[in-house]
Scaffold this motif. Structure first.
Motif, PDB file in Angstrom:
ATOM      1  N   SER A  40       0.824  -1.206   0.000  1.00  0.00           N
ATOM      2  CA  SER A  40       0.000   0.000   0.000  1.00  0.00           C
ATOM      3  C   SER A  40       0.858   1.256   0.000  1.00  0.00           C
ATOM      4  O   SER A  40       2.067   1.210   0.232  1.00  0.00           O
ATOM      5  CB  SER A  40      -0.918   0.011   1.225  1.00  0.00           C
ATOM      6  OG  SER A  40      -0.162   0.247   2.403  1.00  0.00           O
ATOM      7  N   LYS A  41       0.185   2.415  -0.244  1.00  0.00           N
ATOM      8  CA  LYS A  41       0.857   3.706  -0.174  1.00  0.00           C
ATOM      9  C   LYS A  41       0.669   4.374   1.184  1.00  0.00           C
ATOM     10  O   LYS A  41       1.349   5.342   1.504  1.00  0.00           O
ATOM     11  CB  LYS A  41       0.312   4.637  -1.257  1.00  0.00           C
ATOM     12  CG  LYS A  41       0.671   4.220  -2.669  1.00  0.00           C
ATOM     13  CD  LYS A  41       2.136   4.412  -2.965  1.00  0.00           C
ATOM     14  CE  LYS A  41       2.477   5.881  -3.087  1.00  0.00           C
ATOM     15  NZ  LYS A  41       3.889   6.104  -3.470  1.00  0.00           N
ATOM     16  N   GLY A  42      -0.276   3.863   1.982  1.00  0.00           N
ATOM     17  CA  GLY A  42      -0.533   4.445   3.296  1.00  0.00           C
ATOM     18  C   GLY A  42      -1.604   3.657   4.016  1.00  0.00           C
ATOM     19  O   GLY A  42      -2.216   2.740   3.462  1.00  0.00           O
ATOM     20  N   VAL A  43      -1.844   4.045   5.275  1.00  0.00           N
ATOM     21  CA  VAL A  43      -2.782   3.314   6.130  1.00  0.00           C
ATOM     22  C   VAL A  43      -3.711   4.298   6.825  1.00  0.00           C
ATOM     23  O   VAL A  43      -3.271   5.346   7.320  1.00  0.00           O
ATOM     24  CB  VAL A  43      -2.031   2.470   7.185  1.00  0.00           C
ATOM     25  CG1 VAL A  43      -3.014   1.802   8.143  1.00  0.00           C
ATOM     26  CG2 VAL A  43      -1.156   1.420   6.502  1.00  0.00           C
ATOM     27  N   VAL A  44      -5.008   3.956   6.852  1.00  0.00           N
ATOM     28  CA  VAL A  44      -5.982   4.688   7.653  1.00  0.00           C
ATOM     29  C   VAL A  44      -6.427   3.766   8.776  1.00  0.00           C
ATOM     30  O   VAL A  44      -6.865   2.641   8.520  1.00  0.00           O
ATOM     31  CB  VAL A  44      -7.202   5.123   6.818  1.00  0.00           C
ATOM     32  CG1 VAL A  44      -8.243   5.804   7.708  1.00  0.00           C
ATOM     33  CG2 VAL A  44      -6.779   6.060   5.696  1.00  0.00           C
ATOM     34  N   ALA A  45      -6.286   4.212  10.020  1.00  0.00           N
ATOM     35  CA  ALA A  45      -6.629   3.394  11.185  1.00  0.00           C
ATOM     36  C   ALA A  45      -7.782   4.047  11.943  1.00  0.00           C
ATOM     37  O   ALA A  45      -7.671   5.193  12.377  1.00  0.00           O
ATOM     38  CB  ALA A  45      -5.413   3.229  12.094  1.00  0.00           C
ATOM     39  N   ILE A  46      -8.886   3.323  12.087  1.00  0.00           N
ATOM     40  CA  ILE A  46     -10.065   3.823  12.800  1.00  0.00           C
ATOM     41  C   ILE A  46     -10.254   2.985  14.058  1.00  0.00           C
ATOM     42  O   ILE A  46     -10.352   1.760  13.979  1.00  0.00           O
ATOM     43  CB  ILE A  46     -11.323   3.755  11.921  1.00  0.00           C
ATOM     44  CG1 ILE A  46     -11.092   4.479  10.592  1.00  0.00           C
ATOM     45  CG2 ILE A  46     -12.512   4.349  12.646  1.00  0.00           C
ATOM     46  CD1 ILE A  46     -12.275   4.411   9.646  1.00  0.00           C
ATOM     47  N   SER A  47     -10.318   3.641  15.212  1.00  0.00           N
ATOM     48  CA  SER A  47     -10.389   2.912  16.475  1.00  0.00           C
ATOM     49  C   SER A  47     -11.413   3.511  17.422  1.00  0.00           C
ATOM     50  O   SER A  47     -11.510   4.738  17.563  1.00  0.00           O
ATOM     51  CB  SER A  47      -9.011   2.897  17.162  1.00  0.00           C
ATOM     52  OG  SER A  47      -9.078   2.273  18.427  1.00  0.00           O
TER      53      SER A  47
END
Length: 365
Positions: free
Chosen positions: A62-69
């Motif tokens: 991937s080019k980046g990560v989105v983390a939802i918590s």
């Protein structure tokens, strides 16, 4: 382009809404999303596990990560904490990749949790891509535009490639691990343990025999273009005010005898949609080039006025090449200048930051 979307206990209504907003924005930007629910991750046992191997592979690609918590009291959800503990064994997959953190708390601690996620990511060698912290008082409809803009800003970070800057915490972490600070030296940045080639210290000389700036010499072609455009904008803003002709608000010098009576929006119509009269700090010169017609024109915004003139000028603030259809879409707010640029519907030369201002100073048709 691909991103990884990490979910930690995202069952509440507000986090489901956030997830959908995130998906919608990336769909518009034509970005592929791989969703990973962290609750399925096996508890960390202090070593690499085959369950985490697929997650690491997805992040690497991937080019980046989105983390939802979800946030309980003052910390990130346990499954997100479990993810970071596993990541210690696979930290090479996040090198130079940005993380965008989104947290929600029904009680308190959403900001602390978002900051902790970013800190952990940077500690392991990643890049801060921004964060959003929400709570039970948040009304999604009110903050949705802000959330969308933050996600678009994260997209630009991924696309442009933000330079990695090692923090003191990262240096301390590597020292405690017994590692030399060499992994981050791969970009050519010397460290105390890196041999410096003295040839690199010689000032580069152009073909004309002039000394050139070493920092500019080492930049990629893309970065050189950005630097040239930035310098061009600075030069334009320093021009004497006398070069601009003050005219009444929202007027244009267009020969009426040649006026187009069709219903399509033309360049000389643009001043009719100008709403920036009360913001006299916005000063710019926009050169428009139409791809499906011979129209070429200039929009001048100066001291609360918007004027139009035909032709081409030298050194505009920004030059925009687009079709008649895209011009109609941006003026009707079907798409913003920024989104049209990011998905390749228009071409830009000059200061890209001007695009966001153009979206603000023109009303919808």
């Amino acid at each position: 382009m691909k991103i990884v979307l990490l979910l930690a206990n995202c069952t509440s209504l507000i986090l489901q809404q956030i997830r959908q907003i995130t998906k919608n924005v990336f769909d518009e930007l034509e970005v592929n999303i791989e969703v990973i629910e962290l609750e399925r991750l096996q508890y960390y046992q202090g070593e690499k596990s085959w369950q985490f191997e697929n997650i690491a592979k997805s992040i690497r690609e991937s080019k980046g990560v989105v983390a939802i918590s979800h946030v309980h009291i003052a910390g990130m959800h346990s499954s997100m904490q479990n993810f970071f503990e596993h990541l210690v064994e696979w930290e090479e997959v996040i090198a130079d990749k940005p993380l965008f953190a989104i947290t929600y708390s029904g009680f308190m601690g959403e900001k602390q949790a978002a900051n902790k996620m970013i800190e952990a990511w940077e500690l392991l060698g990643g890049i801060d891509g921004g964060n959003i912290a929400l709570n039970r008082c948040t009304v999604i409809e009110d903050v949705q535009p802000s959330i969308e803009k933050s996600i678009e800003a994260f997209y630009r970070i991924m696309r442009q490639g933000r330079a990695y800057i090692m923090s003191s915490e990262r240096q301390c972490y590597l020292s405690l691990k017994g590692s030399k600070v060499q992994p981050e030296a791969k970009k050519g940045i010397p460290t105390p343990d890196t041999q410096i080639d003295t040839k690199l210290l010689v000032e580069p000389v152009s073909e004309q025999g002039h000394k050139e700036d070493k920092s500019y010499f080492d930049l990629s072609t893309k970065e050189q273009n950005i630097q040239e455009l930035t310098q061009l904008l600075k030069t334009q803003m320093q021009r004497n005010d006398e070069e601009f002709v003050h005219m009444s608000q929202a007027t244009y010098n267009y020969p009426r005898k040649n006026a187009d009576t069709s219903s399509k929006v033309k360049l000389h119509h643009i001043p009719h949609y100008f709403i920036g009269q009360h913001n006299r700090d916005i000063n710019m010169v926009i050169q428009y080039l139409m791809t499906d017609s011979a129209d070429k024109g200039v929009i001048i915004i100066r001291d609360g006025d918007c004027t139009y003139q035909e032709g081409i000028i030298e050194s505009p603030t920004i030059e925009i090449t687009m079709s008649q259809e895209i011009l109609s879409q941006v003026l009707s707010k079907q798409v913003t200048y920024q989104k049209a640029f990011m998905i390749g519907k228009l071409k830009v030369r000059g200061n890209f930051a001007v695009l966001s201002k153009l979206d603000q100073v023109f009303k919808a048709m």
